[in-house]
Design an enzyme around this catalytic site. Structure first.
Site, mmCIF file in Angstrom:
data_model
loop_
_atom_site.group_PDB
_atom_site.id
_atom_site.type_symbol
_atom_site.label_atom_id
_atom_site.label_comp_id
_atom_site.label_asym_id
_atom_site.label_seq_id
_atom_site.Cartn_x
_atom_site.Cartn_y
_atom_site.Cartn_z
ATOM 1 N N SER A 94 8.515 -64.811 -9.259
ATOM 2 C CA SER A 94 7.579 -63.822 -9.808
ATOM 3 C C SER A 94 6.423 -64.478 -10.559
ATOM 4 O O SER A 94 5.603 -65.144 -9.956
ATOM 5 C CB SER A 94 8.362 -62.841 -10.683
ATOM 6 O OG SER A 94 7.566 -61.754 -11.045
ATOM 7 N N ASP A 237 0.541 -61.306 -9.939
ATOM 8 C CA ASP A 237 1.457 -62.402 -10.257
ATOM 9 C C ASP A 237 1.917 -63.031 -8.929
ATOM 10 O O ASP A 237 1.419 -62.680 -7.861
ATOM 11 C CB ASP A 237 2.635 -61.909 -11.115
ATOM 12 C CG ASP A 237 3.551 -60.964 -10.364
ATOM 13 O OD1 ASP A 237 3.068 -60.290 -9.431
ATOM 14 O OD2 ASP A 237 4.750 -60.898 -10.698
ATOM 15 N N ASP A 239 4.466 -62.838 -6.905
ATOM 16 C CA ASP A 239 5.025 -62.040 -5.806
ATOM 17 C C ASP A 239 4.335 -60.688 -5.680
ATOM 18 O O ASP A 239 4.811 -59.816 -4.938
ATOM 19 C CB ASP A 239 6.554 -61.896 -5.937
ATOM 20 C CG ASP A 239 6.987 -61.116 -7.159
ATOM 21 O OD1 ASP A 239 6.210 -61.047 -8.134
ATOM 22 O OD2 ASP A 239 8.111 -60.567 -7.141
ATOM 23 N N ASP A 241 3.914 -57.975 -7.340
ATOM 24 C CA ASP A 241 4.384 -56.635 -7.705
ATOM 25 C C ASP A 241 3.638 -56.113 -8.939
ATOM 26 O O ASP A 241 3.837 -54.982 -9.341
ATOM 27 C CB ASP A 241 5.909 -56.576 -7.904
ATOM 28 C CG ASP A 241 6.436 -57.543 -8.931
ATOM 29 O OD1 ASP A 241 5.661 -58.376 -9.448
ATOM 30 O OD2 ASP A 241 7.648 -57.473 -9.224
HETATM 31 MG MG MG Z 1 6.518 -60.202 -10.109
#
Ligand code: MG
Length: 454
Positions: A94, A237, A239, A241
C-alpha cells in the site's frame, strides 16, 4: 502471534516478508478458503513478482488453480474478485516505503477480509494444517490478460462521464510509480480530461517519491498543477486505493476536507456515514447539517467495512464512509476504497466549481496532536484511567470504542494508546486553534499528572 493486522500483513521484503512466509500464507489461504481457484495481483514493488511467484506455488501445492492478474490496483483486484466470484491475494504494501511488501486478502465478493476471517487463515498457518495435494491434483497456473482494461471500463460506466467531460478539465496526476500508473491516466483521459503526469511510470524503486501521498512527498505535484494550469491535482498511494487532491492553485487539500466535501455532496437526511474514532470535526459538521447519522468505529478500514455491512443488513443507507487519509468507500459502487473512482467523484464536483471553492467550507479547522511516552504498563494504565476520569468530568459525549473520544459538539479530543509504539496519542480538533490547543493541553496535563503519580 498476530500474522495479520487490520489490513493484512506487511514487512520489509526478504527480511520479515520472505518468499517462504508468503508461500505459507498462500497454503493457508488455499486450505482455509477451500476454493477451486484463487487470483493473485500485485503492485509495482521490486519484490512483487518474487513474492507473487511464491504465492502461486503455495496455492498450487494445496490444489488450487491460480489466476495471475499481474500489476493491478487493489480496487481493480476487488473488481475482478466480485465479477469472477474468486478470492484474490494482493501482493502490496500500500503506502509503505519501497523496501516493504505485504499481502492483502480479498474475498470472492470483492471485499477485503474482516479480522475474523483473517484469524481463521492465521490459525491454519500457525498450525501448519495445510491440505497438501498429491502431485496429480496440484493447481494449474495461468495468466489472465486485460484485467486492467476491463477494470477501467467498469470505472467509466460507474461515474458521470458527461458532467466530467463537459468540465473540459486539465488534471495533474501523480500515481507515485504505483499500480495506478497503469490505469488512472487512461481512465482520466477516457473521461475527457487533459492529463499531465509526474511519477507516472511504474517503477518499483519509486525514484520520484515514496508511495505515501502525504504533503512532503507531493511537492512536485503542486508544482505540476501550477505549471500546467491544471484544475486539480490527484495523487495515489502504491496500490491506488486512496486519492489525495490539490486545488487549482497547487495547494494540498487535507484528506479530511475533501472527504467532508464529497460527503456533503452525497449524504441526504436519514443517511448514515461511518468513520473511525479520530474522525474530523468537518465530517461531524456535515452529518449534523444534513441530518445524517455518523457512526464511529475503532481505527482501521476493516472495522469500517464490518460496520457498513451491519448497517446495510439493517436496511440503513450508507452512501459514503471512510477516513481522512484519502481512503473513501462509496458502498453503492463497491465496498472497496478506490482511488480512481474517488478521483472521478471529486471531478464531478470540480466540473461545476473550482476545487478551492468546493473545499472552502471545510477548510481552516485546527488539528492538534500530542504524544506522551510511557515506560511501563503501570504508567500507561494510569494515563488511560486519567483519560476516563477526564471524560466522566467533562460536559461532552463520550465514545470508548477505541480510546477515549470526547465530543463537545463544536470540537473533540481523543486519547488513545498507539498500537505500535509505547505512547498515548492525543488528538484534538476545533474550528478555532485556541479551542483545540486548550482541549489537547487539558488532556495532556491530566495524563502527565497521572503518569508522574504512577
Ligand atoms: Mg493503499
Amino acid at each position: 502471534m498476530n500474522v495479520f493486522g487490520s489490513s493484512g500483513t506487511r514487512g520489509v521484503a526478504n527480511e520479515e516478508l520472505t518468499p517462504e512466509f508468503v508461500l505459507r500464507i498462500a497454503k493457508s489461504v488455499g486450505t482455509a478458503w477451500r476454493a477451486e481457484r484463487v487470483a493473485i495481483a500485485r503492485d509495482t514493488r521490486r519484490t512483487g513478482r518474487m513474492l507473487a511467484d511464491a504465492a502461486a506455488s503455495g496455492l498450487a501445492s494445496v490444489g488450487v488453480d491460480v489466476e495471475r492478474l499481474g500489476v493491478l490496483p487493489t480496487p481493480g483486484a476487488q473488481f475482478y474478485a466480485e465479477r469472477e466470484g474468486v478470492g484474490v491475494m494482493v501482493i502490496t504494501a500500500s503506502h509503505n516505503p519501497p523496501q516493504y511488501n505485504g499481502v492483502k486478502l480479498v474475498g470472492d465478493d470483492g471485499v477485503e477480509l474482516t479480522v475474523a476471517d483473517l484469524r481463521e487463515i492465521e490459525s491454519t498457518l500457525l498450525a501448519e494444517a495445510f491440505d497438501t495435494a498429491p502431485w496429480h491434483a496440484t493447481g494449474r497456473v495461468r495468466e489472465i490478460e486485460g484485467v486492467r482494461e476491463t477494470y477501467v471500463d467498469e470505472l467509466l460506466s460507474s461515474v458521470d462521464r458527461e458532467t466530467i467531460a463537459e468540465g473540459g478539465l486539465t488534471v495533474a496526476l501523480d500515481p507515485g510509480h504505483g499500480a495506478g500508473s497503469l490505469t488512472s491516466p487512461a481512465f482520466l483521459r477516457e473521461l475527457g480530461c487533459r492529463v499531465v503526469t509526474v511519477n507516472g511510470q511504474p517503477d518499483g524503486h519509486f525514484p520520484g517519491r515514496d508511495p505515501e501521498p502525504i504533503p512532503e512527498n507531493l511537492e512536485d505535484l503542486g508544482r505540476l498543477v501550477r505549471a500546467s494550469g491544471a484544475d486539480v491535482g490527484i495523487a495515489h498511494d502504491g496500490d491506488a486505493d486512496r486519492a489525495i487532491f490539490f486545488d487549482e492553485t497547487g495547494t494540498y487539500l487535507e484528506g479530511d476536507a475533501t472527504f467532508a466535501a464529497l460527503a456533503a455532496a452525497e449524504l441526504e437526511a436519514g443517511d448514515t456515514t461511518v468513520s473511525a474514532v479520530n474522525v474530523s470535526q468537518r465530517l461531524v459538521d456535515v452529518a449534523t447539517d444534513v441530518g445524517a447519522n455518523l457512526e464511529l468505529t475503532p481505527i482501521g478500514s476493516t472495522n469500517i467495512i464490518t460496520r457498513i455491512e451491519e448497517l446495510e443488513a439493517n436496511g440503513r443507507r450508507v452512501p459514503i464512509a471512510g477516513e481522512g487519509n484519502g481512503g473513501i468507500f462509496f458502498p453503492g459502487y463497491r465496498l472497496a476504497r478506490d482511488g480512481a473512482y474517488t478521483a472521478a467523484r471529486f471531478l464531478e464536483l470540480v466540473a461545476e466549481r473550482r476545487a478551492s471553492e468546493i473545499v472552502a467550507p471545510f477548510d481552516g479547522y485546527a488539528n492538534v496532536r500530542r504524544n506522551i511516552h510511557y515506560e511501563s504498563t503501570a504508567e500507561r494504565d494510569a494515563m488511560l484511567d486519567a483519560a476516563a476520569n477526564q471524560a466522566q468530568a467533562a460536559d461532552a459525549e463520550l465514545n470508548t470504542r477505541d480510546g477515549y473520544r470526547l465530543d463537545y459538539g463544536d470540537a473533540w479530543v481523543l486519547a488513545r494508546p498507539s498500537g505500535t509504539e509505547p505512547l498515548v496519542r492525543i488528538y484534538a480538533e476545533a474550528r478555532e486553534e485556541t479551542r483545540a490547543e486548550t482541549l489537547a493541553a487539558d488532556m495532556h496535563a491530566a495524563l502527565a499528572d497521572a503518569k508522574a503519580a504512577a
